[in-house]
Write a protein that holds these residues in place. Structure first.
Motif, PDB file in Angstrom:
ATOM      1  N   GLN A  24     -20.734  24.558  45.247  1.00 17.46           N
ATOM      2  CA  GLN A  24     -22.331  24.544  45.670  1.00 17.46           C
ATOM      3  C   GLN A  24     -22.587  25.916  46.179  1.00 17.46           C
ATOM      4  OE1 GLN A  24     -23.904  21.430  47.615  1.00 17.46           O
ATOM      5  NE2 GLN A  24     -24.089  20.053  45.772  1.00 17.46           N
ATOM      6  N   SER A  25     -24.033  26.449  46.096  1.00 20.48           N
ATOM      7  CA  SER A  25     -24.256  27.506  46.924  1.00 20.48           C
ATOM      8  C   SER A  25     -25.658  27.034  47.581  1.00 20.48           C
ATOM      9  CB  SER A  25     -24.557  28.552  45.891  1.00 20.48           C
ATOM     10  OG  SER A  25     -25.713  28.186  45.384  1.00 20.48           O
ATOM     11  N   CYS A  26     -26.299  27.756  48.588  1.00 21.78           N
ATOM     12  CA  CYS A  26     -27.338  27.484  49.159  1.00 21.78           C
ATOM     13  C   CYS A  26     -28.517  27.155  48.088  1.00 21.78           C
ATOM     14  CB  CYS A  26     -27.902  28.695  49.931  1.00 21.78           C
ATOM     15  SG  CYS A  26     -26.777  29.364  51.230  1.00 21.78           S
ATOM     16  N   SER A  27     -28.545  27.891  46.907  1.00 23.95           N
ATOM     17  CA  SER A  27     -29.480  27.584  45.939  1.00 23.95           C
ATOM     18  C   SER A  27     -29.290  26.451  45.368  1.00 23.95           C
ATOM     19  CB  SER A  27     -29.472  28.825  44.714  1.00 23.95           C
ATOM     20  OG  SER A  27     -28.183  28.713  44.147  1.00 23.95           O
ATOM     21  N   SER A  28     -28.343  25.706  45.451  1.00 26.32           N
ATOM     22  CA  SER A  28     -28.009  24.306  44.717  1.00 26.32           C
ATOM     23  C   SER A  28     -29.104  23.279  45.423  1.00 26.32           C
ATOM     24  CB  SER A  28     -26.935  23.748  44.972  1.00 26.32           C
ATOM     25  OG  SER A  28     -25.714  24.500  44.733  1.00 26.32           O
ATOM     26  N   CYS A  29     -29.660  23.469  46.628  1.00 23.94           N
ATOM     27  CA  CYS A  29     -30.507  22.619  47.231  1.00 23.94           C
ATOM     28  C   CYS A  29     -31.761  23.489  47.386  1.00 23.94           C
ATOM     29  CB  CYS A  29     -30.129  22.217  48.532  1.00 23.94           C
ATOM     30  SG  CYS A  29     -28.873  20.911  48.306  1.00 23.94           S
ATOM     31  N   HIS A  30     -32.078  24.678  46.990  1.00 22.96           N
ATOM     32  CA  HIS A  30     -33.011  25.483  47.130  1.00 22.96           C
ATOM     33  C   HIS A  30     -33.393  26.354  45.933  1.00 22.96           C
ATOM     34  CE1 HIS A  30     -33.343  24.499  51.280  1.00 22.96           C
ATOM     35  NE2 HIS A  30     -32.247  24.381  51.573  1.00 22.96           N
ATOM     36  N   ASP A  31     -34.012  25.904  44.993  1.00 15.84           N
ATOM     37  CA  ASP A  31     -34.271  26.262  43.653  1.00 15.84           C
ATOM     38  C   ASP A  31     -35.507  26.975  43.506  1.00 15.84           C
ATOM     39  OD1 ASP A  31     -35.369  26.586  40.790  1.00 15.84           O
ATOM     40  OD2 ASP A  31     -34.161  24.908  40.214  1.00 15.84           O
ATOM     41  N   GLN A  32     -35.556  28.298  43.042  1.00 17.26           N
ATOM     42  CA  GLN A  32     -36.704  29.304  43.165  1.00 17.26           C
ATOM     43  C   GLN A  32     -37.904  28.803  42.379  1.00 17.26           C
ATOM     44  OE1 GLN A  32     -36.265  33.319  41.608  1.00 17.26           O
ATOM     45  NE2 GLN A  32     -38.229  34.043  42.585  1.00 17.26           N
ATOM     46  N   SER A  33     -37.618  28.035  41.471  1.00 17.71           N
ATOM     47  CA  SER A  33     -38.642  27.644  40.504  1.00 17.71           C
ATOM     48  C   SER A  33     -39.400  26.529  41.196  1.00 17.71           C
ATOM     49  CB  SER A  33     -38.379  27.138  39.125  1.00 17.71           C
ATOM     50  OG  SER A  33     -37.355  26.027  39.399  1.00 17.71           O
ATOM     51  N   GLU A  48     -30.751  32.096  62.399  1.00 18.94           N
ATOM     52  CA  GLU A  48     -29.417  32.111  62.502  1.00 18.94           C
ATOM     53  C   GLU A  48     -28.787  30.976  63.124  1.00 18.94           C
ATOM     54  OE1 GLU A  48     -31.037  35.958  62.266  1.00 18.94           O
ATOM     55  OE2 GLU A  48     -31.719  34.199  63.352  1.00 18.94           O
ATOM     56  N   ASP A  49     -29.504  30.106  63.841  1.00 18.07           N
ATOM     57  CA  ASP A  49     -29.006  28.852  64.627  1.00 18.07           C
ATOM     58  C   ASP A  49     -29.205  27.630  63.590  1.00 18.07           C
ATOM     59  OD1 ASP A  49     -29.169  30.175  67.224  1.00 18.07           O
ATOM     60  OD2 ASP A  49     -31.137  29.524  67.420  1.00 18.07           O
ATOM     61  N   GLN A  50     -30.206  27.607  62.602  1.00 21.32           N
ATOM     62  CA  GLN A  50     -30.203  26.601  61.740  1.00 21.32           C
ATOM     63  C   GLN A  50     -29.083  26.833  60.671  1.00 21.32           C
ATOM     64  OE1 GLN A  50     -31.281  26.654  58.318  1.00 21.32           O
ATOM     65  NE2 GLN A  50     -30.820  24.638  58.131  1.00 21.32           N
ATOM     66  N   LEU A  51     -28.796  27.979  60.157  1.00 28.26           N
ATOM     67  CA  LEU A  51     -27.792  28.292  59.130  1.00 28.26           C
ATOM     68  C   LEU A  51     -26.559  27.623  59.288  1.00 28.26           C
ATOM     69  CD1 LEU A  51     -29.164  31.731  57.953  1.00 28.26           C
ATOM     70  CD2 LEU A  51     -28.942  29.776  56.636  1.00 28.26           C
ATOM     71  N   ASN A  52     -26.084  27.478  60.684  1.00 30.06           N
ATOM     72  CA  ASN A  52     -24.697  26.997  60.783  1.00 30.06           C
ATOM     73  C   ASN A  52     -24.673  25.643  60.272  1.00 30.06           C
ATOM     74  OD1 ASN A  52     -22.713  28.570  62.465  1.00 30.06           O
ATOM     75  ND2 ASN A  52     -24.525  29.363  63.492  1.00 30.06           N
ATOM     76  N   VAL A  53     -25.832  24.853  60.356  1.00 29.42           N
ATOM     77  CA  VAL A  53     -25.849  23.339  59.903  1.00 29.42           C
ATOM     78  C   VAL A  53     -25.268  23.166  58.452  1.00 29.42           C
ATOM     79  CG1 VAL A  53     -27.015  21.215  59.891  1.00 29.42           C
ATOM     80  CG2 VAL A  53     -27.174  22.864  61.645  1.00 29.42           C
ATOM     81  N   PRO A  54     -26.050  24.001  57.552  1.00 29.84           N
ATOM     82  CA  PRO A  54     -25.641  23.580  56.257  1.00 29.84           C
ATOM     83  C   PRO A  54     -24.299  24.232  55.879  1.00 29.84           C
ATOM     84  CG  PRO A  54     -27.455  25.244  56.265  1.00 29.84           C
ATOM     85  CD  PRO A  54     -27.286  24.407  57.684  1.00 29.84           C
ATOM     86  N   ILE A  55     -24.032  25.529  56.357  1.00 29.52           N
ATOM     87  CA  ILE A  55     -22.642  25.858  56.181  1.00 29.52           C
ATOM     88  C   ILE A  55     -21.588  25.283  56.747  1.00 29.52           C
ATOM     89  CG2 ILE A  55     -21.225  28.198  56.321  1.00 29.52           C
ATOM     90  CD1 ILE A  55     -24.100  29.634  56.043  1.00 29.52           C
ATOM     91  N   ARG A  56     -21.662  25.014  58.030  1.00 31.39           N
ATOM     92  CA  ARG A  56     -20.536  24.729  58.912  1.00 31.39           C
ATOM     93  C   ARG A  56     -20.201  23.272  59.383  1.00 31.39           C
ATOM     94  NH1 ARG A  56     -16.580  27.134  60.527  1.00 31.39           N
ATOM     95  NH2 ARG A  56     -17.004  27.692  62.458  1.00 31.39           N
ATOM     96  N   PRO A  67     -23.409  15.230  57.790  1.00 36.00           N
ATOM     97  CA  PRO A  67     -22.576  15.219  56.546  1.00 36.00           C
ATOM     98  C   PRO A  67     -22.068  16.500  56.165  1.00 36.00           C
ATOM     99  CG  PRO A  67     -25.029  15.275  56.334  1.00 36.00           C
ATOM    100  CD  PRO A  67     -24.596  15.101  57.850  1.00 36.00           C
ATOM    101  N   ILE A  68     -20.960  16.757  55.094  1.00 41.28           N
ATOM    102  CA  ILE A  68     -20.814  17.981  54.755  1.00 41.28           C
ATOM    103  C   ILE A  68     -21.886  18.458  53.605  1.00 41.28           C
ATOM    104  CG2 ILE A  68     -19.058  19.125  53.205  1.00 41.28           C
ATOM    105  CD1 ILE A  68     -17.008  17.575  54.309  1.00 41.28           C
ATOM    106  N   GLU A  69     -22.290  19.686  53.812  1.00 35.55           N
ATOM    107  CA  GLU A  69     -23.146  20.485  52.782  1.00 35.55           C
ATOM    108  C   GLU A  69     -22.304  21.317  52.027  1.00 35.55           C
ATOM    109  OE1 GLU A  69     -27.473  21.024  54.165  1.00 35.55           O
ATOM    110  OE2 GLU A  69     -26.652  19.950  55.758  1.00 35.55           O
ATOM    111  N   LEU A  70     -22.205  22.436  52.497  1.00 31.06           N
ATOM    112  CA  LEU A  70     -21.212  23.592  52.021  1.00 31.06           C
ATOM    113  C   LEU A  70     -20.018  23.370  52.637  1.00 31.06           C
ATOM    114  CD1 LEU A  70     -23.336  26.830  51.828  1.00 31.06           C
ATOM    115  CD2 LEU A  70     -23.100  25.071  50.260  1.00 31.06           C
ATOM    116  N   GLY A  71     -19.477  22.927  53.861  1.00 30.95           N
ATOM    117  CA  GLY A  71     -18.293  22.410  54.263  1.00 30.95           C
ATOM    118  C   GLY A  71     -17.411  23.461  54.638  1.00 30.95           C
ATOM    119  N   VAL A  72     -17.959  24.587  55.151  1.00 30.04           N
ATOM    120  CA  VAL A  72     -16.935  25.734  55.734  1.00 30.04           C
ATOM    121  C   VAL A  72     -16.640  25.336  57.013  1.00 30.04           C
ATOM    122  CG1 VAL A  72     -16.503  28.168  55.937  1.00 30.04           C
ATOM    123  CG2 VAL A  72     -18.187  27.342  54.099  1.00 30.04           C
ATOM    124  N   THR A  73     -15.762  24.177  57.366  1.00 31.70           N
ATOM    125  CA  THR A  73     -15.368  23.749  58.491  1.00 31.70           C
ATOM    126  C   THR A  73     -14.286  24.768  59.148  1.00 31.70           C
ATOM    127  OG1 THR A  73     -13.494  22.383  57.469  1.00 31.70           O
ATOM    128  CG2 THR A  73     -16.025  21.277  58.030  1.00 31.70           C
TER     129      THR A  73
END
Length: 385
Positions: A75-84, A129-137, A141-147
């Motif tokens: 997945q990427s960030c765009s998997s849950c955030h579609d421009q259309s 910058e604070d929030q982005l740590n959550v979906p990535i790290r 639950p695991i989102e992008l899963g970069v533990t």
């Protein structure tokens, strides 16, 4: 020449002409130029520790769409955030990259640069910058899963990519050539801050085109801001959210609003479903059960389903929820009448509305749809060019 190589060539040429770093005496003008803000949009607040540059925005755009940023490259960030879909995803609650079920609806990202806090209900995430740590790290639950266990593996993917090395060097010219999670997050935050939606029919109306809204939409706008529907109390201003700041907002005047809107009343004590009780999950203060941040209504027509858990399917049902003064869950573990919640905001009183009035408000909300925003190449997937 690849897409990444082409972008880097353009960025390098740009950098030779003039720096895009916001370090000039006229900081507001520089921000406005980079974001291409129309006159009716206020200059947003940008943290001093991560000034906007075109190079960081471009790098962030590639990272946003790149599945290499997830641990399993699924997945990427765009998997849950579609421009259309105005950078939402059209489902009630998405799945993470490993199949973990998330409990919150994916928010649209238009104009998030104007919010005072980030995520549905956390009063400690004051910058992207604070929030982005959550979906990535995050691991639960695991989102992008970069533990921690996967971090070096993920960073190595970018370190071994010469085109990414060039993009990182352009984005961070005064730093060493190390690729770090900090640089990734700073670039993603810069790209997301660039997602300005300001070309809807409503915006055209504000800019002076009085034919941009229909009579029905104008009537809906009046109802929206009237004391009967009272939508404006939580969805105010240019971004239609009381969670708002811009470059001119004084620190002691910044508000951090969270509301219980009567969506649930589990057990009759104001509780929400156990899997997500809003701000309470962070504060553990019982009075915070069901408190969520008011979202921006920009492009709201495109970001269904609605509410923090995606439990309401249509805009009409949302309005009916507020007209009733809260939602009724008739059976099951979450049974209860939100109308009678002891923790519900005093602003949620209920009201009588005709079909004509509801349709007018819906028509106004549809006037916030920005076709330019959802089709702009600035925000599109660069790997598909």
């Amino acid at each position: 020449m690849t897409v990444l190589s082409s972008i880097f060539f353009l960025l390098s040429a740009c950098e030779q002409e003039s720096s895009t770093e916001i370090q000039t005496s006229d900081e507001s003008a520089s921000v406005r130029e980079i974001l291409e803000l129309p006159d009716h949009m206020p200059t947003p607040a940008v943290p001093d520790f991560n000034p906007l540059t075109n190079a960081k925005i471009q790098l962030g755009r590639f990272l946003f769409y790149d599945e290499k940023l997830s641990a399993n490259q699924a997945q990427s960030c765009s998997s849950c955030h579609d421009q259309s879909l105005a950078f939402s995803d059209g489902v009630a609650q998405p799945l993470g990259s490993t199949g973990h079920q998330l409990v919150r609806n994916s928010q649209g990202l238009a104009n998030v640069i104007y919010h005072t806090t980030f995520t549905w209900s956390n009063n400690s995430f004051l910058e992207l910058e604070d929030q982005l740590n959550v979906p990535i790290r995050a691991d639960n639950p695991i989102e992008l899963g970069v533990t921690d266990a996967k971090l070096n593996e993920v960073l190595l993917r970018f370190e071994q990519d010469e085109e990414y090395l060039a993009l990182f060097a352009a984005a961070f010219p005064d730093e060493d050539d190390t690729i770090s999670m900090n640089k990734i997050i700073f670039s993603l935050a810069s790209f997301v801050r660039s997602m300005i939606s300001a070309s809807s029919p409503y915006d055209q109306y504000l800019a002076g085109d009085k034919t941009a809204l229909t009579e029905q939409q104008i009537a809906g706008y009046q109802l929206f801001n009237g004391e009967k529907f009272e939508c404006f109390h939580c969805h105010s201003g240019i971004n239609f959210s009381s969670s708002y700041r811009d470059a001119n907002t004084a620190s002691d005047a910044t508000e951090f609003p969270f509301f219980n809107n009567g969506l649930y009343n589990v057990g009759g004590d104001g509780s929400y479903p156990e899997e997500d009780q809003g701000l309470y999950d962070a504060s553990l203060d019982p009075a915070d059960k069901g408190l969520f941040r008011p979202q921006s209504l920009r492009n709201i027509e495109l970001t269904a389903p609605y509410m923090h858990d995606g439990s309401i399917a249509t805009l009409r049902e949302v309005i009916e929820h507020y007209a009733r003064g809260g939602s009724l869950t008739e059976s099951g573990v979450n049974a209860g009448d939100g109308k009678n919640s002891p923790l519900k905001s005093a602003l949620i009183l209920g009201f009588d509305a005709t079909d004509e009035e509801i349709e007018a408000v819906i028509a106004f909300l549809e006037s916030l749809t920005d076709e330019e925003f959802i089709t702009s190449p600035k925000f599109s997937n660069p790997f598909e060019e």
